[in-house]
Structures are given as C-alpha cells and as structure tokens.
Design a protein around this motif. Structure first.
Motif, PDB file in Angstrom:
ATOM      1  N   PRO A 199       0.815  -1.229   0.000  1.00 27.19           N
ATOM      2  CA  PRO A 199       0.000   0.000   0.000  1.00 27.19           C
ATOM      3  C   PRO A 199       0.848   1.279   0.000  1.00 27.19           C
ATOM      4  N   ASP A 200       1.963   1.265   0.757  1.00 29.04           N
ATOM      5  CA  ASP A 200       2.833   2.439   0.775  1.00 29.04           C
ATOM      6  C   ASP A 200       3.511   2.634  -0.580  1.00 29.04           C
ATOM      7  N   LEU A 201       3.898   1.546  -1.207  1.00 30.86           N
ATOM      8  CA  LEU A 201       4.502   1.626  -2.539  1.00 30.86           C
ATOM      9  C   LEU A 201       3.510   2.197  -3.537  1.00 30.86           C
ATOM     10  N   LEU A 202       2.278   1.719  -3.500  1.00 33.84           N
ATOM     11  CA  LEU A 202       1.254   2.214  -4.418  1.00 33.84           C
ATOM     12  C   LEU A 202       1.040   3.713  -4.223  1.00 33.84           C
ATOM     13  N   ALA A 203       0.993   4.157  -2.968  1.00 35.52           N
ATOM     14  CA  ALA A 203       0.813   5.584  -2.683  1.00 35.52           C
ATOM     15  C   ALA A 203       2.001   6.390  -3.206  1.00 35.52           C
TER      16      ALA A 203
END
Length: 99
Positions: free
Chosen positions: A60-64
């Motif tokens: 999720p942090d990578l996607l953000a």
C-alpha cells in the motif's frame, strides 16, 4: 508494544550492484547480475524498482508513493501485488516479513 495483527510484508529492490537498468525507448532492460538474466520490462516495473531502491515499503505504501511520483496507467492494488510477486520470483525484488 508488539502488534497482534498479521505480519506485514515489506518489499525492497535487489541490491543496486546486482542490477543494470537501461532504458530503451518505451521498454527497459534490466540485467540481473546474480542470475545472468536480462529482463525486458515496461512501466511500472522501472518505477517500482526505482522507488524500492530508496527504502523498503509495504505494497500500500509503494502504491501511494508511485501515485505521488509517477503517472501510473494501472493503480490497482491487486495488480501491484501480482507484479511484486512476479518481481520477487525472478529476484528483482525481495520480500521481508515484519511484525
């Protein structure tokens, strides 16, 4: 305090000295020195590797982070999870479990 939830997976790019990344028009060549294999990739793989080279991140942090930095065609969390699994399977990304 220890977390009682499921382990969280962090992803990080393979060590920079093991990768040779060469943009080639719309595609990118990624030579993985450890395996001796050259991968021909398209977006968002180069962007994923660039972002994960800076610091390990959860999906999720990578996607953000990718959404903030790059104009992504596919910002689907499920598609990113599949791509991360593929990159881990060929050794371009490492999975780290953290509690």
């Amino acid at each position: 305090m220890l977390s009682t939830g499921a382990p969280m997976t962090l992803y990080k790019a393979a060590a920079p000295e093991t990768l040779r990344i060469v943009p080639l028009d719309a595609l990118t060549l990624v030579y993985h020195r450890s395996s001796g294999v050259t991968h021909i990739v398209d977006t968002p793989v180069p962007e994923i590797l660039e972002t994960l080279a800076e610091a390990p991140l959860t999906a999720p942090d990578l996607l953000a982070r990718l959404g903030e930095r790059f104009d992504l065609v596919d910002a689907d969390p499920a598609a990113l999870a599949v791509r991360l699994d593929e990159l881990a399977a060929v050794g371009l990304v490492e999975q780290l479990c953290v509690i």
